[in-house]
Write a protein that holds these residues in place. Structure first.
Motif, PDB file in Angstrom:
ATOM      1  N   ASN A  86       0.813  -1.224   0.000  1.00 31.46           N
ATOM      2  CA  ASN A  86       0.000   0.000   0.000  1.00 31.46           C
ATOM      3  C   ASN A  86       0.845   1.271   0.000  1.00 31.46           C
ATOM      4  N   GLY A  87       1.875   1.289  -0.832  1.00 31.73           N
ATOM      5  CA  GLY A  87       2.690   2.485  -0.996  1.00 31.73           C
ATOM      6  C   GLY A  87       3.706   2.744   0.096  1.00 31.73           C
ATOM      7  N   ALA A  88       3.952   1.764   0.961  1.00 30.68           N
ATOM      8  CA  ALA A  88       4.941   1.950   2.029  1.00 30.68           C
ATOM      9  C   ALA A  88       5.798   0.693   2.176  1.00 30.68           C
ATOM     10  N   ILE A  89       7.049   0.891   2.494  1.00 31.25           N
ATOM     11  CA  ILE A  89       7.900  -0.243   2.848  1.00 31.25           C
ATOM     12  C   ILE A  89       7.530  -0.615   4.269  1.00 31.25           C
ATOM     13  N   THR A  90       6.971  -1.811   4.410  1.00 27.68           N
ATOM     14  CA  THR A  90       6.444  -2.226   5.711  1.00 27.68           C
ATOM     15  C   THR A  90       7.382  -3.146   6.470  1.00 27.68           C
ATOM     16  N   SER A  91       8.302  -3.797   5.755  1.00 26.78           N
ATOM     17  CA  SER A  91       9.221  -4.689   6.458  1.00 26.78           C
ATOM     18  C   SER A  91      10.454  -4.962   5.617  1.00 26.78           C
ATOM     19  N   SER A  92      11.497  -5.367   6.313  1.00 23.30           N
ATOM     20  CA  SER A  92      12.712  -5.880   5.692  1.00 23.30           C
ATOM     21  C   SER A  92      13.110  -7.103   6.506  1.00 23.30           C
ATOM     22  N   GLN A  93      13.052  -8.256   5.879  1.00 23.37           N
ATOM     23  CA  GLN A  93      13.382  -9.515   6.551  1.00 23.37           C
ATOM     24  C   GLN A  93      14.810  -9.909   6.199  1.00 23.37           C
ATOM     25  N   LEU A  94      15.677  -9.912   7.178  1.00 24.93           N
ATOM     26  CA  LEU A  94      17.072 -10.319   6.993  1.00 24.93           C
ATOM     27  C   LEU A  94      17.198 -11.806   7.273  1.00 24.93           C
ATOM     28  N   SER A  95      17.919 -12.498   6.419  1.00 25.23           N
ATOM     29  CA  SER A  95      18.201 -13.916   6.629  1.00 25.23           C
ATOM     30  C   SER A  95      19.695 -14.108   6.407  1.00 25.23           C
ATOM     31  N   VAL A  96      20.405 -14.432   7.487  1.00 26.37           N
ATOM     32  CA  VAL A  96      21.861 -14.572   7.402  1.00 26.37           C
ATOM     33  C   VAL A  96      22.274 -16.008   7.673  1.00 26.37           C
ATOM     34  N   LYS A  97      23.195 -16.502   6.871  1.00 25.42           N
ATOM     35  CA  LYS A  97      23.829 -17.807   7.068  1.00 25.42           C
ATOM     36  C   LYS A  97      25.299 -17.530   7.307  1.00 25.42           C
ATOM     37  N   ALA A  98      25.818 -18.107   8.367  1.00 26.86           N
ATOM     38  CA  ALA A  98      27.181 -17.765   8.765  1.00 26.86           C
ATOM     39  C   ALA A  98      27.998 -18.980   9.147  1.00 26.86           C
ATOM     40  N   SER A  99      29.284 -18.862   8.902  1.00 22.52           N
ATOM     41  CA  SER A  99      30.260 -19.814   9.412  1.00 22.52           C
ATOM     42  C   SER A  99      31.250 -19.010  10.242  1.00 22.52           C
ATOM     43  N   VAL A 100      31.212 -19.245  11.560  1.00 24.57           N
ATOM     44  CA  VAL A 100      32.052 -18.480  12.486  1.00 24.57           C
ATOM     45  C   VAL A 100      32.713 -19.470  13.448  1.00 24.57           C
ATOM     46  N   PRO A 101      33.987 -19.767  13.266  1.00 26.46           N
ATOM     47  CA  PRO A 101      34.662 -20.735  14.134  1.00 26.46           C
ATOM     48  C   PRO A 101      34.632 -20.329  15.600  1.00 26.46           C
ATOM     49  N   GLY A 102      34.315 -21.305  16.452  1.00 24.42           N
ATOM     50  CA  GLY A 102      34.417 -21.144  17.899  1.00 24.42           C
ATOM     51  C   GLY A 102      33.275 -20.415  18.575  1.00 24.42           C
ATOM     52  N   ILE A 103      32.265 -19.988  17.852  1.00 22.27           N
ATOM     53  CA  ILE A 103      31.179 -19.226  18.475  1.00 22.27           C
ATOM     54  C   ILE A 103      30.013 -20.153  18.815  1.00 22.27           C
ATOM     55  N   SER A 104      29.338 -19.882  19.924  1.00 22.74           N
ATOM     56  CA  SER A 104      28.140 -20.644  20.272  1.00 22.74           C
ATOM     57  C   SER A 104      26.934 -20.026  19.563  1.00 22.74           C
ATOM     58  N   LYS A 105      25.860 -20.769  19.463  1.00 22.13           N
ATOM     59  CA  LYS A 105      24.637 -20.265  18.846  1.00 22.13           C
ATOM     60  C   LYS A 105      24.114 -19.051  19.612  1.00 22.13           C
ATOM     61  N   GLU A 106      24.187 -19.090  20.930  1.00 26.64           N
ATOM     62  CA  GLU A 106      23.715 -17.976  21.741  1.00 26.64           C
ATOM     63  C   GLU A 106      24.546 -16.714  21.497  1.00 26.64           C
ATOM     64  N   GLN A 107      25.871 -16.865  21.438  1.00 29.57           N
ATOM     65  CA  GLN A 107      26.739 -15.723  21.166  1.00 29.57           C
ATOM     66  C   GLN A 107      26.459 -15.160  19.771  1.00 29.57           C
ATOM     67  N   PHE A 108      26.294 -16.056  18.796  1.00 28.53           N
ATOM     68  CA  PHE A 108      26.036 -15.623  17.428  1.00 28.53           C
ATOM     69  C   PHE A 108      24.712 -14.870  17.341  1.00 28.53           C
ATOM     70  N   ALA A 110      23.159 -13.222  19.636  1.00 31.38           N
ATOM     71  CA  ALA A 110      23.294 -11.916  20.283  1.00 31.38           C
ATOM     72  C   ALA A 110      24.023 -10.930  19.364  1.00 31.38           C
ATOM     73  N   CYS A 111      25.077 -11.392  18.703  1.00 28.43           N
ATOM     74  CA  CYS A 111      25.813 -10.525  17.771  1.00 28.43           C
ATOM     75  C   CYS A 111      24.933 -10.136  16.586  1.00 28.43           C
ATOM     76  N   ALA A 112      24.168 -11.096  16.056  1.00 29.47           N
ATOM     77  CA  ALA A 112      23.291 -10.823  14.915  1.00 29.47           C
ATOM     78  C   ALA A 112      22.214  -9.803  15.298  1.00 29.47           C
ATOM     79  N   LYS A 113      21.641  -9.949  16.482  1.00 27.49           N
ATOM     80  CA  LYS A 113      20.612  -8.998  16.937  1.00 27.49           C
ATOM     81  C   LYS A 113      21.210  -7.602  17.095  1.00 27.49           C
ATOM     82  N   GLU A 114      22.405  -7.526  17.683  1.00 26.82           N
ATOM     83  CA  GLU A 114      23.055  -6.221  17.833  1.00 26.82           C
ATOM     84  C   GLU A 114      23.298  -5.572  16.470  1.00 26.82           C
ATOM     85  N   ALA A 115      23.750  -6.357  15.497  1.00 29.07           N
ATOM     86  CA  ALA A 115      23.996  -5.826  14.156  1.00 29.07           C
ATOM     87  C   ALA A 115      22.691  -5.370  13.505  1.00 29.07           C
TER      88      ALA A 115
END
Length: 136
Positions: A86-108, A110-115
């Motif tokens: 209806n003429g407005a940008i109503t959402s932006s859905q981010l979907s990230v796939k990552a490979s990060v050595p040594g990080i826990s799911k909880e740490q990841f 939290a970092c993703a939410k902060e970003a």
């Protein structure tokens, strides 16, 4: 810092055509029109450009956030899906796939939410911003 882009439009809203050019010339008289925006004609559109900006901004911010937490990603791949309703940008859905050595799911997560919360494009959008974060 300032970045610029220029839009040129000729004709009516539905039958006209335009071009987009950016300061860096990555976009250089790139076509856009009613059909590139609302059908599948080849060319770009404002929502696609916002999706690209959001995906790029979030991914770079996530890399910085992970670095501050002591992690270096092997890879980060983000898709942003911008919804125009209806003429407005109503959402932006981010979907990230990552490979990060040594990080826990909880740490990841939290970092993703902060970003997500703090990348400049997220802050600029007056829309719901979703996040799906997958750690490989």
């Amino acid at each position: 810092m300032k970045r610029t882009a220029t839009a040129v439009w000729n004709g009516s809203g539905k039958e006209g055509k335009g071009t987009l050019s950016s300061q860096s010339e990555v976009l250089n008289n790139t076509p856009y029109s009613y059909k590139t925006r609302f059908t599948e004609e080849k060319g770009t559109n404002p929502e696609e450009l916002i999706a690209a900006a959001h995906a790029g901004c979030f991914t770079m911010k996530l890399s910085f956030v992970l670095g501050e937490a002591g992690f270096t990603p092997d890879s980060l791949e983000t898709t942003a899906a911008v919804t125009l309703d209806n003429g407005a940008i109503t959402s932006s859905q981010l979907s990230v796939k990552a490979s990060v050595p040594g990080i826990s799911k909880e740490q990841f997560d939290a970092c993703a939410k902060e970003a997500k919360d703090n990348c400049p494009i997220s802050k600029a959008l007056n829309a719901e911003i979703g996040l799906e974060a997958t750690l490989a």
